[in-house]
Scaffold this active site. Structure first.
Site, PDB file in Angstrom:
ATOM      1  N   LYS A 132       0.834  -1.203   0.000  1.00 26.76           N
ATOM      2  CA  LYS A 132       0.000   0.000   0.000  1.00 26.76           C
ATOM      3  C   LYS A 132       0.873   1.259   0.000  1.00 26.76           C
ATOM      4  CE  LYS A 132       0.189   2.286   4.205  1.00 26.76           C
ATOM      5  NZ  LYS A 132       1.530   1.916   4.545  1.00 26.76           N
TER       6      LYS A 132
ATOM      7  N   SER B  53       4.500  -6.021   5.863  1.00 25.36           N
ATOM      8  CA  SER B  53       4.095  -6.966   6.920  1.00 25.36           C
ATOM      9  C   SER B  53       2.608  -7.303   6.810  1.00 25.36           C
ATOM     10  CB  SER B  53       4.410  -6.408   8.310  1.00 25.36           C
ATOM     11  OG  SER B  53       3.601  -5.289   8.610  1.00 25.36           O
TER      12      SER B  53
ATOM     13  N   ASP C 270      -3.439  -0.993   6.617  1.00 27.55           N
ATOM     14  CA  ASP C 270      -2.589  -1.764   5.707  1.00 27.55           C
ATOM     15  C   ASP C 270      -3.197  -3.122   5.378  1.00 27.55           C
ATOM     16  OD1 ASP C 270      -0.990   0.410   6.202  1.00 27.55           O
ATOM     17  OD2 ASP C 270       0.830  -0.728   6.576  1.00 27.55           O
TER      18      ASP C 270
END
Length: 397
Positions: free
Chosen positions: A13, A147, A205
């Site tokens: 993102k 992550s 995210d």
């Protein structure tokens, strides 16, 4: 027993607009970046669960009876709750030989994997003997959601092999997506994986990684935008390290010192996010080239605002100057102070201009990718449909 070889991918993102202002209740727009994390899933040796993360040097394997026994010992210490508990993480660290407080990517990635395996199996049934390899096109620690993309891929794969969600890929298909209800479940488990890694994430995210496209974030509320265009960009990593915590504190200090000056700047950033949302939502139905100069002006104005907030950096100024010399418009994305910047590439941009800009940016010591924003969210793939580069990377296990 899991019998198929499949792959899952999820996007990274970038923040399009709203950096720093979002911390103070303003609107931010986050968009899916078409640099993806890929997970290959295949049947493993009977009675063993294996994970390989070549990007961070992790190669671990555990026997499934041992994992089942560990899960039993930790029962009642947080599996069924909406977030991970310190007690269960301490037990997992001890089991995996991870030192307390270890924050290296390989330690956190292993911990998140173990936590999600055991928590998902406690709720939906044992994870079968599978072999998992995860590789990413995303650089770690660059504010690009690496992550979260990892957590989304893990959540989708583990929920699928446990039977909590379907395996929607039919024979002969190259890709498939899950239902809205299944995506919501994937997102909720990916968020728990993010909590293991980051402690107190916003949830933006993993939501972008799950649904893709673009979403609006304000005061904890996440709203996916209905239809958004896919836009071409250059993503540039200045490779200048920065501390998000220090940058956020600096902005806060400046606002407290000059509220009458700084609050209108935050209001203007908020207005840019909202105006940009309107343009993006109008573009699919009316793909006029007239939208691009407006988006470029938003980039320019917001970049100036971010410099006023004190989160610019000479490397980002250089990035903007280099791309401006090729008639392209850029802004920082994320925390600023270095890190990454994005450059809009309108459809009429000549390939020669793009190539020249990339060469000039690389000559500054930056790393540069030509990619897209507004990419699809978590996706199931037939392995044979993946690119040779991805297949080669996943084979390094």
């Amino acid at each position: 027993m899991w019998a198929r070889e499949l792959a899952v991918s999820a996007p990274g993102k970038v923040i399009l607009h709203g950096e720093h202002a979002v911390v103070l209740g303003k609107v931010a727009l986050a968009v899916a970046l078409d640099l993806r994390t890929f997970l290959r899933l295949r049947p493993g040796a009977e009675g063993r669960l294996s994970v390989c993360l070549p990007g961070v040097g992790v190669r671990r394997s555990w026997d499934t009876p041992g994992l089942r026994a560990l899960r039993g010992r930790i029962a009642g210490k947080g599996w069924g709750r909406s977030r991970c508990e310190g007690l269960s993480l301490d037990a997992l660290r001890e089991f995996a030989g991870i030192a307390a407080g270890a924050s290296a990517p390989e330690s956190l990635a292993t911990l998140a994997f173990l936590y999600m395996c055991l928590a998902i199996s406690a709720k939906y049934g044992d994870v079968p003997s599978v072999d998992i390899v995860v590789w990413s096109e995303l650089p770690t620690g660059a504010g690009l959601g690496s992550s979260a993309a990892y957590a989304v891929c893990l959540a989708a794969a583990l929920l699928m092999v446990c039977g909590a969600i379907s395996c929607p890929l039919q024979e002969g298909e190259s890709t498939a997506r899950w239902t809205e209800e299944e995506l919501t479940l994937i997102n909720s488990w990916a968020f728990r994986g993010e909590q293991v890694i980051h402690g107190n994430p916003s949830g933006v995210d993993n939501a972008v990684g799950t649904w893709g496209g673009a979403l609006r974030y304000q005061a904890g509320k996440i709203t996916p935008l209905k239809r958004v265009p896919t836009l071409r960009i250059l993503l540039t990593n200045t490779k200048v390290p920065r501390s998000t915590k220090v940058l956020v504190a600096g902005v806060k200090e400046k606002i407290l010192k000059f509220p009458a000056i700084m609050n209108p700047v935050l209001d203007s950033i908020d207005a840019i996010s909202q105006e940009c949302q309107s343009v993006l939502e109008a573009m699919p139905a009316n793909p006029s080239p007239e939208h691009y100069p407006v988006l470029e002006e938003f980039f320019d104005i917001n970049q100036h605002h971010l410099n006023v907030l004190g989160v610019g950096h000479p490397s980002l100024d250089r990035l903007c100057q280099v791309t401006a010399s090729h008639s392209l418009h850029s802004k920082l994305t994320g925390a600023g102070g270095g890190g990454c910047g994005i450059t809009l590439l309108p459809p009429d941009t000549s390939p020669l201009a793009v190539e020249a800009a990339k060469q000039d940016l690389c000559a500054c010591g930056f790393e540069c990718w030509e990619t897209k924003i507004g990419a699809p969210g978590v996706t199931l793939h037939c392995c044979s449909s993946l690119s040779a580069q991805v297949l080669h990377a996943l084979a390094q296990s």
